[in-house]
Design a protein around this motif. Structure first.
Motif, PDB file in Angstrom:
ATOM      1  N   TYR A 259       4.663   8.608  10.823  1.00 54.58           N
ATOM      2  CA  TYR A 259       5.748   8.921  11.506  1.00 54.58           C
ATOM      3  C   TYR A 259       5.323   8.431  12.988  1.00 54.58           C
ATOM      4  CZ  TYR A 259       7.427  13.509  13.055  1.00 54.58           C
ATOM      5  OH  TYR A 259       8.444  15.380  13.807  1.00 54.58           O
ATOM      6  N   SER A 260       6.652   8.019  13.643  1.00 62.10           N
ATOM      7  CA  SER A 260       6.517   7.781  15.733  1.00 62.10           C
ATOM      8  C   SER A 260       7.623   9.028  16.160  1.00 62.10           C
ATOM      9  CB  SER A 260       7.197   6.465  16.115  1.00 62.10           C
ATOM     10  OG  SER A 260       6.115   5.804  15.006  1.00 62.10           O
ATOM     11  N   THR A 261       6.947   9.695  17.159  1.00 61.70           N
ATOM     12  CA  THR A 261       7.531  10.264  17.885  1.00 61.70           C
ATOM     13  C   THR A 261       7.520   9.471  19.513  1.00 61.70           C
ATOM     14  OG1 THR A 261       7.445  12.532  16.732  1.00 61.70           O
ATOM     15  CG2 THR A 261       8.155  12.388  18.552  1.00 61.70           C
ATOM     16  N   ILE A 262       9.081   9.916  20.497  1.00 65.98           N
ATOM     17  CA  ILE A 262       8.963   9.162  21.399  1.00 65.98           C
ATOM     18  C   ILE A 262      10.545  10.687  22.050  1.00 65.98           C
ATOM     19  CG2 ILE A 262       9.770   8.132  23.429  1.00 65.98           C
ATOM     20  CD1 ILE A 262       9.599   5.619  21.177  1.00 65.98           C
ATOM     21  N   GLN A 263       9.125  11.149  22.554  1.00 62.81           N
ATOM     22  CA  GLN A 263       9.803  12.755  22.988  1.00 62.81           C
ATOM     23  C   GLN A 263      10.218  12.288  24.711  1.00 62.81           C
ATOM     24  OE1 GLN A 263       8.062  16.391  21.603  1.00 62.81           O
ATOM     25  NE2 GLN A 263       9.328  15.924  20.200  1.00 62.81           N
ATOM     26  N   ASN A 264      11.292  12.390  25.646  1.00 60.98           N
ATOM     27  CA  ASN A 264      11.703  11.782  26.425  1.00 60.98           C
ATOM     28  C   ASN A 264      12.600  13.232  27.047  1.00 60.98           C
ATOM     29  OD1 ASN A 264      11.374  10.629  28.671  1.00 60.98           O
ATOM     30  ND2 ASN A 264      13.550   9.678  28.274  1.00 60.98           N
ATOM     31  N   TRP A 265      11.713  14.417  26.769  1.00 60.47           N
ATOM     32  CA  TRP A 265      12.983  15.212  27.599  1.00 60.47           C
ATOM     33  C   TRP A 265      13.073  15.398  29.213  1.00 60.47           C
ATOM     34  CZ3 TRP A 265      15.744  17.509  23.146  1.00 60.47           C
ATOM     35  CH2 TRP A 265      14.696  17.966  22.113  1.00 60.47           C
ATOM     36  N   SER A 266      13.640  16.425  29.447  1.00 62.43           N
ATOM     37  CA  SER A 266      14.212  16.843  30.667  1.00 62.43           C
ATOM     38  C   SER A 266      12.934  18.280  31.201  1.00 62.43           C
ATOM     39  CB  SER A 266      15.585  16.991  30.851  1.00 62.43           C
ATOM     40  OG  SER A 266      16.004  18.445  30.294  1.00 62.43           O
ATOM     41  N   ASP A 267      12.761  17.766  32.577  1.00 57.81           N
ATOM     42  CA  ASP A 267      11.390  18.880  32.892  1.00 57.81           C
ATOM     43  C   ASP A 267      11.902  20.085  32.780  1.00 57.81           C
ATOM     44  OD1 ASP A 267      10.443  16.070  33.631  1.00 57.81           O
ATOM     45  OD2 ASP A 267      11.404  16.106  35.287  1.00 57.81           O
ATOM     46  N   ASN A 268      13.166  20.905  32.451  1.00 57.07           N
ATOM     47  CA  ASN A 268      13.640  22.112  32.193  1.00 57.07           C
ATOM     48  C   ASN A 268      13.175  22.558  30.547  1.00 57.07           C
ATOM     49  OD1 ASN A 268      15.984  20.616  32.139  1.00 57.07           O
ATOM     50  ND2 ASN A 268      16.647  22.122  31.053  1.00 57.07           N
ATOM     51  N   VAL A 269      12.586  21.879  29.833  1.00 52.23           N
ATOM     52  CA  VAL A 269      12.430  21.707  28.409  1.00 52.23           C
ATOM     53  C   VAL A 269      11.247  22.261  28.075  1.00 52.23           C
ATOM     54  CG1 VAL A 269      12.289  20.877  26.182  1.00 52.23           C
ATOM     55  CG2 VAL A 269      14.364  20.128  27.913  1.00 52.23           C
ATOM     56  N   PHE A 270      11.152  23.042  27.357  1.00 50.04           N
ATOM     57  CA  PHE A 270       9.708  23.761  26.769  1.00 50.04           C
ATOM     58  C   PHE A 270       9.096  23.645  25.874  1.00 50.04           C
ATOM     59  CE2 PHE A 270      10.379  26.665  29.527  1.00 50.04           C
ATOM     60  CZ  PHE A 270       9.583  27.005  31.351  1.00 50.04           C
ATOM     61  N   ASN A 271       8.149  22.334  25.753  1.00 48.18           N
ATOM     62  CA  ASN A 271       8.719  21.531  23.852  1.00 48.18           C
ATOM     63  C   ASN A 271       6.606  22.408  23.066  1.00 48.18           C
ATOM     64  OD1 ASN A 271       9.163  19.817  21.658  1.00 48.18           O
ATOM     65  ND2 ASN A 271       7.294  18.416  23.483  1.00 48.18           N
ATOM     66  N   LEU A 272       7.492  23.539  22.298  1.00 47.87           N
ATOM     67  CA  LEU A 272       6.117  24.157  21.421  1.00 47.87           C
ATOM     68  C   LEU A 272       6.148  23.498  19.812  1.00 47.87           C
ATOM     69  CD1 LEU A 272       6.448  27.932  22.756  1.00 47.87           C
ATOM     70  CD2 LEU A 272       5.296  25.431  23.853  1.00 47.87           C
ATOM     71  N   VAL A 273       5.247  22.343  19.010  1.00 54.53           N
ATOM     72  CA  VAL A 273       5.940  21.857  18.448  1.00 54.53           C
ATOM     73  C   VAL A 273       4.771  22.175  17.373  1.00 54.53           C
ATOM     74  CG1 VAL A 273       5.892  19.754  17.144  1.00 54.53           C
ATOM     75  CG2 VAL A 273       7.355  20.464  19.300  1.00 54.53           C
ATOM     76  N   THR A 274       5.169  22.315  16.075  1.00 56.23           N
ATOM     77  CA  THR A 274       4.177  22.390  15.447  1.00 56.23           C
ATOM     78  C   THR A 274       3.836  21.058  14.059  1.00 56.23           C
ATOM     79  OG1 THR A 274       3.575  24.626  15.410  1.00 56.23           O
ATOM     80  CG2 THR A 274       2.473  23.848  13.460  1.00 56.23           C
ATOM     81  N   GLU A 275       3.158  19.957  13.479  1.00 57.43           N
ATOM     82  CA  GLU A 275       3.155  19.277  13.226  1.00 57.43           C
ATOM     83  C   GLU A 275       1.943  18.946  12.428  1.00 57.43           C
ATOM     84  OE1 GLU A 275       5.578  16.687  15.645  1.00 57.43           O
ATOM     85  OE2 GLU A 275       3.899  15.900  15.814  1.00 57.43           O
ATOM     86  N   ARG A 276       2.053  19.407  10.774  1.00 61.61           N
ATOM     87  CA  ARG A 276       0.908  19.021  10.374  1.00 61.61           C
ATOM     88  C   ARG A 276       0.902  18.786   8.888  1.00 61.61           C
ATOM     89  NH1 ARG A 276      -1.042  24.936   9.050  1.00 61.61           N
ATOM     90  NH2 ARG A 276      -0.793  24.206  12.059  1.00 61.61           N
ATOM     91  N   ALA A 277       0.337  17.558   8.041  1.00 58.54           N
ATOM     92  CA  ALA A 277       0.068  16.212   7.058  1.00 58.54           C
ATOM     93  C   ALA A 277      -1.146  16.809   6.423  1.00 58.54           C
ATOM     94  CB  ALA A 277       0.335  14.716   7.801  1.00 58.54           C
ATOM     95  N   ARG A 278      -0.543  15.962   4.821  1.00 57.72           N
ATOM     96  CA  ARG A 278      -1.057  16.810   3.715  1.00 57.72           C
ATOM     97  C   ARG A 278      -1.669  15.463   3.170  1.00 57.72           C
ATOM     98  NH1 ARG A 278      -3.792  20.695  -0.046  1.00 57.72           N
ATOM     99  NH2 ARG A 278      -3.476  19.650  -2.146  1.00 57.72           N
ATOM    100  N   VAL A 279      -3.014  14.793   2.997  1.00 54.07           N
ATOM    101  CA  VAL A 279      -3.133  13.155   2.459  1.00 54.07           C
ATOM    102  C   VAL A 279      -3.658  13.061   1.386  1.00 54.07           C
ATOM    103  CG1 VAL A 279      -3.590  10.909   3.344  1.00 54.07           C
ATOM    104  CG2 VAL A 279      -2.482  12.318   4.620  1.00 54.07           C
TER     105      VAL A 279
END
Length: 466
Positions: A259-279
């Motif tokens: 899972y690859s993420t390139i998050q290039n948000w502008s500077d006015n964005v609040f980025n609150l992310v919850t990510e979880r995997a079960r293996v």
């Protein structure tokens, strides 16, 4: 009056398009009526509406975290919680409305699909506007669609996994997302199927004061293989927007998922992310995480290694400049014997920015002969920049191995002198050092995306030297 986004020499994706909404709910309010409107617009089953309403109640009861960046500056009553820009989802780019299609062309998404991708989902504001997968994989039973369509077309599979890793009770962010979620990605890779070309979803916020709350649900069945890439951008406004995603990934026995993420948000964005995997047993989960924008980012992908021999890897890059706070990290939870994990965190800070690493490595009582290795490296570009490491380690088994190392440094004068003595300018020498610093992470990406990540880092570092 027409709103004009702020132009910035340091953010090339800050353009704005004048696309009218076909539906909007939750403007400056969030209550039961808004949740019911969203669910009705999507024609959801009753169990999902009940799920949303229960989550809303939980959200109203939850408190914001007292650790990490101060998110009290976010006005949750000054957002629009749902915006829909098209009536139907398209299966070809020709069917996407012209203005939206032009946006994704400028972002390079159709071109990438033609060259290097097995499939694409494109989300604009709250809804997917396009999804497609190559026949080669669709014919093998691979499902790659937006999450709303997944709920309708695969109801039993969806309900079995949805909300099981990140329930609404997990945190206020999870509760908020669960109440108003829209869009996102649904992937199912059948047993033994290998998707050898990456799948990609691209998220775009366009309007000011927007809340984007996609939900991503991924199931990789026994012995299957899949790589997935996610990209994000938004215009630059004086007013803030909120990105509050939830990601749930299930890696079954002997399966592999990246899972690859390139998050290039502008500077006015609040980025609150919850990510979880079960293996599960002998499964492998790899996270590749690039955080190059936003005003505040709080993101700590978690991997639960529940099967014997399960493996988890987290490799991340974070960049922060003036008025930016990147609070990122990873969680590796060892719950079975012979499991292994590795965390490599790279961060670059300049112009009074702040990058903090927040990690959590746990070894349960049944995790004998498991091991974990953690590296946290930071480069401070100037005296005003700041970085801290907050590791938490919990060990309940005496037969495990844990290594942790952290380093904060500046650009080496000796390295600069050596490179400049070979004819490079100070700017060129600095860029070469930075590229070498992030290379352990960027080299894990497919070639085209590694090149793009390096380009974005150089672009973001413009003006820091010389």
């Amino acid at each position: 009056m027409t709103e004009v986004p702020i132009t910035s020499n340091h953010y090339e994706f800050g353009f704005h398009d004048k696309v009218q909404s076909v539906a909007e709910f939750g403007h400056n309010q969030l209550d039961e009526s808004v949740v019911c409107q969203i669910s009705h617009e999507k024609q959801e089953p009753e169990w999902m509406l009940n799920f949303r309403l229960s989550a809303l109640k939980t959200y109203k009861e939850k408190k914001h975290p007292t650790w990490g960046p101060d998110i009290s500056v976010i006005d949750f009553n000054d957002l629009t919680y749902y915006r829909k820009k098209t009536k139907n989802k398209a299966r070809t780019w020709e069917d996407v409305p012209d203005q939206i299609k032009e946006t994704f062309k400028r972002l390079g998404v159709p071109q990438a699909e033609q060259k290097v991708l097995a499939g694409v989902v494109a989300q604009y504001e709250s809804e997917a506007v396009y999804h497609n997968i190559k026949n080669l994989y669709g014919d093998q039973g691979v499902v790659f669609i937006d999450c709303d369509t997944g709920l309708k077309e695969y109801p039993d599979l969806f309900k079995k996994y949805f909300g099981k890793l990140v329930p609404p009770t997990d945190s206020f962010q999870a509760a908020l997302n669960s109440a108003v979620w829209s869009g996102g990605t649904f992937i199912y890779v059948p047993e033994g199927v290998h998707v050898k070309i990456p799948l990609q979803t691209y998220f775009r916020m366009n309007d000011k004061k927007t809340g984007q709350f996609e939900r991503t649900l991924i199931i990789v069945d026994k012995g299957a293989y899949c790589e997935y890439i996610e990209g994000c951008t938004a215009p630059t406004y004086a007013e803030s927007s909120l990105h509050g995603a939830v990601v749930e990934i299930f890696v079954e026995e002997g399966a592999y998922f990246s899972y690859s993420t390139i998050q290039n948000w502008s500077d006015n964005v609040f980025n609150l992310v919850t990510e979880r995997a079960r293996v599960e047993k002998n499964g492998t989960m790899e996270w590749l995480d690039g955080n190059l924008g936003s005003q505040i980012t709080m993101k700590y992908p978690a991997t639960y290694l529940v099967g014997e021999g399960a493996k988890g890897t987290m490799m991340s890059i974070a960049l922060a400049k003036a008025n930016q706070k990147q609070d990122t990290g990873a969680k590796m939870i060892h719950l079975a014997p012979h499991t292994s994990s590795r965390i490599i965190s790279k961060s670059i800070v300049r112009e009074d920015g702040r990058c903090d690493y927040r990690g959590d490595v746990r070894f349960g009582r049944n995790s004998q002969y498991s091991k974990s290795h953690v590296e946290c490296d930071t480069i401070l570009m100037d005296p005003e920049s700041k970085s801290d490491t907050f590791p938490m380690n919990e060990i309940k088994n005496a037969h495990v191995e844990l290594e942790h190392e952290a380093k904060v440094s500046k650009i080496s004068e000796e390295q600069l002198y050596y490179l400049m003595s070979k004819g490079l300018s100070e700017k060129e020498a600095t860029e070469m050092i930075i590229m070498g610093f992030v290379q352990p992470v960027s080299k894990q990406l497919p070639l085209e995306y590694a090149v793009e990540l390096n380009r974005l880092i150089v672009f973001d570092m413009a003006g820091s030297v010389g």
